[in-house]
Design a protein around this motif. Structure first.
Motif, PDB file in Angstrom:
ATOM      1  N   VAL A 121       0.821  -1.219   0.000  1.00  7.18           N
ATOM      2  CA  VAL A 121       0.000   0.000   0.000  1.00  7.18           C
ATOM      3  C   VAL A 121       0.853   1.266   0.000  1.00  7.18           C
ATOM      4  N   ASP A 122       1.979   1.220   0.699  1.00  7.35           N
ATOM      5  CA  ASP A 122       2.804   2.430   0.748  1.00  7.35           C
ATOM      6  C   ASP A 122       3.592   2.668  -0.539  1.00  7.35           C
ATOM      7  N   GLY A 123       3.511   1.741  -1.467  1.00  5.95           N
ATOM      8  CA  GLY A 123       4.140   1.945  -2.773  1.00  5.95           C
ATOM      9  C   GLY A 123       5.644   1.748  -2.797  1.00  5.95           C
ATOM     10  N   ILE A 124       6.200   1.105  -1.766  1.00  8.53           N
ATOM     11  CA  ILE A 124       7.655   0.897  -1.767  1.00  8.53           C
ATOM     12  C   ILE A 124       7.981  -0.455  -2.381  1.00  8.53           C
ATOM     13  N   TRP A 125       8.801  -0.414  -3.409  1.00  2.41           N
ATOM     14  CA  TRP A 125       9.226  -1.636  -4.079  1.00  2.41           C
ATOM     15  C   TRP A 125      10.573  -2.058  -3.504  1.00  2.41           C
ATOM     16  N   ARG A 126      10.675  -3.340  -3.131  1.00  2.00           N
ATOM     17  CA  ARG A 126      11.965  -3.863  -2.659  1.00  2.00           C
ATOM     18  C   ARG A 126      12.390  -4.975  -3.604  1.00  2.00           C
TER      19      ARG A 126
END
Lengths: 208, 164
Positions: A121-126
């Motif tokens: 949801v926070d849009g952080i891609w790892r």
């Protein structure tokens, strides 16, 4: 006094005048649209001492073009130009995590929150980002056509990777993202930082 | 006198040409809108290579052109057949030092740009595909020295290999 009728203006020569203008524009203008491959040149280093950067050997894809327009990629002589795109893509993704191909490092990239169902949801891609760098070297007698064909393949490889990522996560073509839209711009910059256009060109020198 | 009088042979009837100007004007407007003014006369023969990854150059006001090619047929007698550099519309003299001319050219062109666009200057390299890279490398080195780092290798769209 007899009433004079309004005289009609003779419009027969209007066509001739328009023709004249038409021919002027045909001669004085061009229709070709400027297209090309945009690249950034490296700035000239201020301090000569710092130019030697230690890079792990496995992280560099050396592409040499000799004076007779033949290619040497990773020490193998006689690579064809149309093989180069595949080699480059494999180099940057390292799908088998081979120790011959570049190291990967875990990286976090911010995308606009909620822009893709595949992202949290926070849009952080790892994920893994390649440390690979392509080093392109040419001879002074290499023809420009060959040089650009090679450049084109290298750029094509990176563009394809970016486009695949964009299609997978955002269901859009990378090129369809609009630079003027802040959300699209953030997506674009994010993808650009995952797949960097790491093509370094050596200082010109003669190779044989 | 009959109701259906025989047709008189009047010769070929005149074609009504009153709409001809309209048609020509239409063509004229089409060309006015879809073309751009020819700004430079290219004095070197340049046939740019084809590539699949080309993008359109959007902001033409930021672009300066460097042509590299052999002199065109008409100028061969004067300049010989060695590759020459043309900066926008002037050829670099045979005696001139190319690197210095390119440097001066970039600085001059950058002067003409508005202050906020000075760093966005684009140099479009229109180079013939058969030119040896040595000449191009010299120009690239000169561009690096002039800090004009955004360059565009001019190429035509290659439609045959699209999607490969």
């Amino acid at each position: 006094m007899a009433k004079r009728e309004l005289q009609e203006i003779n419009a027969g020569s209007v066509a001739d005048i328009a023709f004249l203008l038409l021919i002027f524009f045909l001669v004085a203008t061009t229709m070709d649209i400027d297209t090309g491959i945009t690249r950034l040149l490296p700035p000239i280093p201020e301090d000569k001492q710092d130019t030697e950067v230690q890079v792990n050997k496995r992280n560099v894809l050396v592409v040499l073009i000799n004076r007779t327009d033949q290619l040497m990629v990773r020490g193998e002589f006689g690579t064809r130009v149309d093989e180069l795109k595949g080699i480059t893509m494999e180099f940057f993704t390292n799908p088998a995590r081979s120790t011959e191909l570049p190291e990967m490092e875990i990286k976090e990239v911010n995308f606009p929150p909620g822009s893709s169902p595949l992202l949290p949801v926070d849009g952080i891609w790892r994920g893994n980002v390649s440390k690979g760098v392509i080093s392109l070297q040419n001879d002074r007698s290499t023809t420009y056509g060959k040089y650009l064909a090679v450049q084109n393949e290298l750029v094509a490889a990176v563009n394809t990777l970016r486009n695949d990522f964009c299609k997978l996560y955002f269901d859009k073509e990378f090129d369809d993202l609009n630079d003027n839209n802040p959300i699209d711009k953030e997506i674009k910059d994010g993808i650009r930082s995952i797949y960097k256009m790491n093509i370094s060109e050596a200082e010109p020198k003669n190779i044989n | 006198m009959s109701k259906f009088s025989k047709k008189k042979n009047t010769g070929i009837p005149k074609i009504n040409t009153s709409s001809l100007p309209d048609i020509i004007f239409m063509l004229l407007f089409f060309f006015m809108v879809s073309t751009t003014m020819r700004e430079t006369e290219v004095q070197v023969a340049v046939k740019v290579p084809e590539a699949t990854e080309v993008r359109k150059l959007e902001q033409k006001s930021l672009v300066s052109y460097i042509y590299i090619g052999r002199p065109s047929k008409a100028l061969e007698g004067i300049y010989g057949s060695e590759p020459m550099i043309q900066l926008n519309d002037k050829l670099v003299n045979v005696e001139g030092i190319p690197a210095e001319s390119v440097l001066d050219f970039v600085l001059f062109e950058r002067e003409n740009l508005p202050e906020i666009d000075k760093s966005k200057m684009i140099i479009s390299l229109r180079v013939d595909s058969n030119i040896p890279m040595g000449k191009v490398d010299d120009v690239k080195q000169a561009l690096r020295r002039a800090k004009a780092l955004i360059i565009n290798y001019s190429a035509r769209k290659d439609y045959r290999n699209k999607g490969r």
